[in-house]
Design a protein around this motif. Structure first.
Motif, PDB file in Angstrom:
ATOM      1  N   ARG A  29       1.289  66.399  -6.683  1.00  0.00           N
ATOM      2  CA  ARG A  29       0.521  65.478  -7.532  1.00  0.00           C
ATOM      3  C   ARG A  29       1.448  64.700  -8.464  1.00  0.00           C
ATOM      4  O   ARG A  29       1.293  63.476  -8.640  1.00  0.00           O
ATOM      5  N   LEU A  61       3.631  62.211  -6.258  1.00  0.00           N
ATOM      6  CA  LEU A  61       2.931  61.034  -5.747  1.00  0.00           C
ATOM      7  C   LEU A  61       2.614  60.046  -6.880  1.00  0.00           C
ATOM      8  O   LEU A  61       2.698  58.821  -6.698  1.00  0.00           O
ATOM      9  N   GLN A  81      -1.685  62.007 -12.264  1.00  0.00           N
ATOM     10  CA  GLN A  81      -2.749  61.687 -11.317  1.00  0.00           C
ATOM     11  C   GLN A  81      -2.401  60.314 -10.743  1.00  0.00           C
ATOM     12  O   GLN A  81      -2.244  59.349 -11.509  1.00  0.00           O
ATOM     13  N   PRO A  82      -2.313  60.204  -9.445  1.00  0.00           N
ATOM     14  CA  PRO A  82      -1.907  58.922  -8.865  1.00  0.00           C
ATOM     15  C   PRO A  82      -2.683  57.723  -9.407  1.00  0.00           C
ATOM     16  O   PRO A  82      -2.089  56.669  -9.674  1.00  0.00           O
TER      17      PRO A  82
END
Lengths: 391, 391, 391, 391
Positions: free
Chosen positions: B274, B277, B353-354
């Protein structure tokens, strides 16, 4: 039934960590902001300025980001230098413990000590200062928690002021629970914390610093800089437009803000009255059960803690374990010299409620009886209630 | 509309203090127990033992009760003595800052430095150790946060291990957000904290100590004792049957317990993915807008922080102020040498969080445009989304 | 990476339940008092009196202790009797749904309906009332959430007032997010809740009742008494010295108190501007991606919800599932007739932040592309940002 | 000192709303998810399935989203039809109150009543059913809270089962605090709530429904549908893949989840023992002070509530006001017929702690004395402690 040691107790009546006010717990759960977010910086400044009004210090208090042992060590390291002569007023374990930190700075330590169930007389301080006019700093612990005794700190402060030494005072477990502040005792270094009578968890220290102390620290070559022990680094950190030396404990500051709101809303006078009445009821109950206070004279006893002398034949640790297992009530042990010789019932912040004195007395008496030391619990509780009613 | 500086922001995407996980905030709001209450002692032991499994240290980690600058200063004071030769690996502001603490112990400091937009090569470490076989301690900062660069710490650790020096590693802003632990980098003193990628507020430090480090500290006469800076005092404090040297930060420990539960439930691999990314998407977006990363090569960039070089003609502080006022998004500045030269977008814990990378890119580009430096925000966002989709 | 369906999402941008303000969550965690404790009774009265000032109702609003469907059913049962003629203004699923409750009371229902992507024109209401001068009650839904359309309720209210019928208005998902209140629309029964734009969880209803409505309910023999559906029973319950008909939802009232504090502190005008700008940016982004709004004309679109028509060939449920799995963003489906035909992006309370419009647009576009319906996300985001900048 | 009526009390020892467990308060502060978010749907299903195991109902219990008066009214409306003959067992105010809801369905109501300080004998139920073999539904209140008396519900259930009528049981203030569940009393409609002995705030109801009850409700034409009063609408709502009839109270469900975790972790047997011992100690203390219980025989007294008969000459409301002002302790009044004639001390959920019985007895006695009715408080407290010690 017995309360499991791993389960939450029912009531934590200790001398610290103390139970926190519900509003403080909610404050701790506030969003964690970036320390340089202007919203946090504004909060930080407001908290410090509010502290100034309640601590009544000459300058805006410094928050250090560790529980008050950090402040005590930092104050010793920052204020005391090799040329100093420190008069350390010792009426208990905590005051005695300060000696080690004070001595590290290379100062000469002069001790004025009394038995740990007694308190320092202002006249004795005056006499000590007469004998050693070269004393530059006087250190005192207002409420030596392991003994539950309170020194007449305002009167001592007046003596120190007449002499001219800097006055370093530890009020960690008294401030917020009784009438004492930096102005009342003329402290140059007023060390306290939010983790006792303000009802916060342990993690912060509050230092009320006089202009003289700032000057002395600035002139002390050995005063820490670039260190967790530095007070000087934090001098202007309360200002929203100034950087923090390192990251402050954001959540704990949020908790402190909530605690100050409560303190001011209830009113210091009312808060102190609540502490005083709780202690009075507790002492009445304990004495009525035929037990003894640790303080040699009742007038020495703190309004924030009732230290009960352990009856002969009773194992103090076993007594507290029994109180917890049987009633879910948690009390504090002694420390150092007083360990095993007394049990402390805390009246601090949210637990300074007269009815809790009744509960504590009942639990104390009930557990003593269970350990074979029968006392008249009914008499104790009746006396505690009578004290509340007279309150 | 403009967000008031005194109002809560919408999104805190900083490099610390970081936003805390909701479950951590609730953990902080748990009842504050007496530190010697067996229920708390049991919790404390469980937290420390859990830390051992996630930090993968030889011995049960030590919790110190201040944010990680405390741990760094304490580690320098405890591990380093007058006879030591310390090789300090400097690729940024934080590693450089360690020198001051290391030097206080009286050791000789040897520096291996690279520009602050680059990283330390393991071969350079090997060469430095060849030149100074008398090096006793190597110090490194894994992720030098003010630069957003990550050193190849496991490879460096292997070099140090071959040489035999003790290895002190600061992973404060990398641990928990990428695959690194005390075993992977063979650290003897693995210094981190819960206040970055574990999503807690700042107030605690975690130290993974090897047996060799414990022996060295015990043998170091200058290692602090009876001090907030002491690590030795806390060696056995994790055990439920042992005393605390001073009062631990109860609420913060409760918060850490919640954070560890989350970390283990999600699974470290998933947590790291996570973070990775999010960083990848953020870098893609920033680059696609024609902006530059601070790290000289993209492979140096941290998965927990994207440092964006400030475009020529832009006032970095004004840029962040605009991002906050316009969008309610808070980013971090640089520090020291990097202050004013870069802006940092944090990807740590709950903010890794992307989709937040998309938000950050949009806010960054939008505010730049508002300040007169037009960029193609749409291109940036599309690139960030594409990176997520490829992820 | 994919977000697990069992894990917390990153961002809940729904039309209710909506994400709650952090201060509301902390309010919910306040101590639960006995409902007859004077401290709670005082809080209850203060909350209701504050509601009066923000709802601008003739009398102190009634709190019912269930989410607003309770209020709607209760209002129908209490206000409408066998002899009434109800003109129901239907522009969507929720208004249509009210018919069932209204009909139960034995009244005749007259319907004025428009397609569910359109709104009710005041002139049409005037005409309907001309045709049926015997209408005694007009019912309207201000913001028919399943369509994301907003009726011109103040103008309609003026028409109704001229006619003399009682006006029952559902503003559940508009009040607090745009300028509407009981006075502005001359509502006799103004039904709303704290669970949308005030940022509370669902569990309470708010009813602003005119004196005429109280008289009508008192005169309606079928109006419920001794029932969860009774409004009459609660008429005086807001007064600290009056009993509650049954136990109020203490925690939810505490949450509402926090929400009102926030609403007043930020200022309704500022709150409404925040909602409006978020919606404007969202619509701009959606349209720029070549997608269509559900409302036939953009001026019909709600400032608290953007309803996006589902592109041909796209499974709406799959689209939302993809948005959640890929980005952790949760959006709302349609309801009834609009189910499967549109997706709703909520802008309510804490989620009414312009930057969230950017995020929503990006996530929406990204997921569409992943499902094979390519759109120019960059263009969408750029348009959303431009709308904010123009804001 | 006097506690202000607007300030938080120290201890809420009421019969509901009761103080909530700290973990429940933290549960209430969890993020508010969209009700159709799969993460919430999963939670909802897990909560309902857990309820099935603790309620021991034939089918998965229904949660209704209002405090249990909603469930009682809904159950009467749903289960009872025009052709039914309902035997209502009345031993107190709450059972009597059920008659109104039952009669609305058009059924014939047959009453078996005893004085409100007594309980229903199973043999009397058998006799009543013999006289009216056409009874189709028997309704009972297990613990009629306004009297503090507990009917022998399992034995009554066996009688009803032999007869064949449906058995509707209100265990709102007993379930979770003593051994009773849907299986033990063979209830067809087992109505309870989380807001008493499970330690949640009031806002939810729990209904354990037998297959026979589902069939009866389905066959009852007057059973509500599309209504807050509908049980049928919620039959499958516990399933993660089924829709909710309307929006559930998300925060309260989160609180209930936390409460169930606690209940199971402590163990129902241990929870019940804690309630029983608290009540036993409380009764012992009250009796030892020369006061009377309201229940005619001590064996009728509830383990979750001690109802104390108001001494002659004492104003009951003034007594409770004095207890609150003097000690910060909040107790419950009577209701209806018992209002002004008794005071209730709750032992429910987090307040079911034996030591709180001591506190309650002391506060009760102390305030009585202050009002001129001297009692021997010491004797009362000693008796309460002795009961704990024997426990």
């Amino acid at each position: 039934m017995r309360y499991a040691t791993t389960a939450l107790p029912v009531l934590t009546l200790t001398t610290g960590p103390v139970d926190a006010y519900p509003a403080v717990l909610r404050g701790l759960a506030s969003p964690v902001l970036y320390d340089y977010d202007p919203a946090f910086q504004t909060t930080y400044q407001r908290v410090c300025e509010t502290l100034k009004s309640v601590v009544r210090s000459e300058t805006v208090p410094v928050l250090l980001h560790g529980e008050p042992v950090l402040a005590l060590e930092a104050a010793a390291a920052s204020l005391i230098g090799p040329g100093d002569v420190v008069l350390n007023l010792v009426s208990g374990v905590y005051a005695k413990g300060f000696e080690g930190w004070a001595a590290r700075s290379g100062a000469e330590i002069v001790e004025l000590a009394v038995p740990y169930d007694s308190v320092i007389e202002p006249s004795a301080v005056a006499e000590a200062l007469r004998q050693r006019p070269d004393v530059t700093i006087v250190a005192a612990c207002h409420h030596d928690t392991p003994s539950g005794t309170v020194n007449p700190i305002d009167e001592i402060g007046a003596v120190v002021a007449r002499h001219g030494a800097l006055f370093l005072v530890d009020t960690v477990s008294s401030f917020g629970g009784m009438p004492v502040d930096a102005a009342s005792c003329r402290a140059d270094m007023f060390i306290t914390g939010p983790n006792k009578c303000l009802g916060c968890p342990p993690a912060l220290s509050i230092l009320g610093v006089s202009e003289r102390s700032w000057a002395k620290m600035a002139a002390t070559a050995t005063a820490p800089r670039d260190s967790i022990l530095s007070i000087l680094d934090w001098r202007d950190a309360w200002r929203a437009d100034r950087p923090f030396p390192f990251t402050p404990s954001v959540a704990e500051v949020n908790g402190l803000e909530a605690a100050l709101d409560l303190y001011i809303a209830e009113g210091p006078d009312a808060v102190w009255a609540r502490h005083a009445l709780t202690a009075k009821a507790c002492r009445a109950g304990i004495l009525a059960m035929g037990l003894s206070l640790w303080p040699r004279e009742e007038r020495f006893a703190s309004p924030t803690c009732t230290a009960v002398r352990t009856p002969v034949g009773i194992d103090e640790a076993a007594l507290r374990a029994e109180i917890r297992a049987r009633y879910g009530v948690v009390l504090s042990s002694g420390r150092g010299e007083t360990l095993g010789r007394l049990t402390r019932i805390g009246h601090m912040g949210p637990t300074a409620q007269p009815i809790h004195a009744v509960t504590a007395v009942a639990a104390f008496g009930g557990a003593l009886a269970a350990l074979g030391h029968a006392v008249d619990v009914g008499r104790g509780v009746a006396a505690a209630l009578a004290a509340i009613d007279a309150g």
